[in-house]
Enzyme design. Structure first.
Site, mmCIF file in Angstrom:
data_model
loop_
_atom_site.group_PDB
_atom_site.id
_atom_site.type_symbol
_atom_site.label_atom_id
_atom_site.label_comp_id
_atom_site.label_asym_id
_atom_site.label_seq_id
_atom_site.Cartn_x
_atom_site.Cartn_y
_atom_site.Cartn_z
ATOM 1 N N CYS A 168 0.841 -1.205 0.000
ATOM 2 C CA CYS A 168 0.000 0.000 0.000
ATOM 3 C C CYS A 168 0.878 1.259 0.000
ATOM 4 O O CYS A 168 1.664 1.457 -0.921
ATOM 5 C CB CYS A 168 -1.000 -0.037 1.144
ATOM 6 S SG CYS A 168 -2.363 1.147 0.895
ATOM 7 N N HIS A 183 -3.687 -4.585 -0.629
ATOM 8 C CA HIS A 183 -3.347 -5.182 0.664
ATOM 9 C C HIS A 183 -3.410 -6.703 0.560
ATOM 10 O O HIS A 183 -4.501 -7.282 0.608
ATOM 11 C CB HIS A 183 -4.334 -4.725 1.744
ATOM 12 C CG HIS A 183 -4.167 -3.311 2.175
ATOM 13 N ND1 HIS A 183 -3.293 -2.935 3.174
ATOM 14 C CD2 HIS A 183 -4.767 -2.179 1.746
ATOM 15 C CE1 HIS A 183 -3.361 -1.631 3.347
ATOM 16 N NE2 HIS A 183 -4.249 -1.136 2.492
ATOM 17 N N GLU A 208 -2.726 -8.760 2.851
ATOM 18 C CA GLU A 208 -3.246 -9.272 4.123
ATOM 19 C C GLU A 208 -4.756 -9.128 4.241
ATOM 20 O O GLU A 208 -5.364 -9.699 5.153
ATOM 21 C CB GLU A 208 -2.542 -8.574 5.299
ATOM 22 C CG GLU A 208 -3.032 -7.180 5.623
ATOM 23 C CD GLU A 208 -2.511 -6.093 4.697
ATOM 24 O OE1 GLU A 208 -2.751 -4.915 5.010
ATOM 25 O OE2 GLU A 208 -1.885 -6.406 3.666
#
Length: 213
Positions: A83, A191, A193
């Site tokens: 990011c 992202h 995650e």
């Protein structure tokens, strides 16, 4: 041989704990740290980042982030930015008229997306570059984005014997860089995650590549 070790750079970024958990799930032995020696000795370094470009740059400066990243890259030791951790790798960022210096690992300026709706928030497809390591087996998956700014072009000139960067693009109003793989330095605008199974597989691809460096 144990699991590859990954240091997540601890400089106050808000998404570090989800990143740590995702890396662990993907198979890494993870440490959240800003310790110079630990950062350098880990097999991989992940630079997270959320919020404003300038604020991330200032926070990184507090832990001498530029020096830590430079030292790893000088030794061809892998680094992954996510990011704003990707955006900060470029020379500069411009947000709401405020220009801030990045780490300058790549030439270029991060600017606001030319899109009817901002932020770009949600799932999107990508156009993975040929021979991508990160997107091996997952090029057709969707990934989770939350951002209003991005790098919209790539100007780094590569001369032999160096290999040109592998570029992955996405579209929201305009094309922008969704990921870059450039020698030991890789980064994603989305992202991993927060990208479910596809994000974990991308991180696992990166972790697997650490043993080859």
């Amino acid at each position: 041989m144990g699991a590859p070790t990954v240091a997540v750079l601890d400089y106050g970024s808000g998404n570090v704990h989800s990143a740590v958990k995702a890396l662990e799930f993907a198979g890494a032995d993870v440490t959240l740290t800003s310790d110079r020696r630990a950062v350098h000795e880990a097999d991989g370094l992940l630079v997270p980042g959320v919020g404003a470009f300038g604020a991330v740059a200032d926070a990184l400066a507090e832990v001498r982030g530029a020096e830590l990243v430079d030292r790893r890259l000088a030794g061809s030791r892998p680094v992954l930015g996510i990011c704003v951790g990707m955006q900060i790798m470029f020379e500069r960022g411009v947000e709401r008229g405020l220009e801030s210096d990045g780490l300058g690992e790549w030439p270029g300026v991060v600017t606001e997306l030319d899109a009817p709706v901002l932020p770009h928030m949600g799932w999107n497809t990508v156009r993975a570059g040929a021979d991508s390591v990160l997107f091996d087996g997952i090029a057709d998956e969707r990934f989770y984005f939350v951002h209003s700014y991005a790098a919209r072009d790539w100007t780094l000139e590569t001369m032999p014997p160096f290999t040109p960067a592998t570029l992955t693009w996405a579209h929201h109003g305009t094309d922008f860089l969704a990921a870059v793989e450039n020698g030991p330095l890789s980064a994603t605008q989305f992202h991993p995650e927060k990208s479910g199974d596809a994000g974990i597989r991308l991180l696992a691809n990166w972790i697997a590549s650490l043993r080859k460096n």
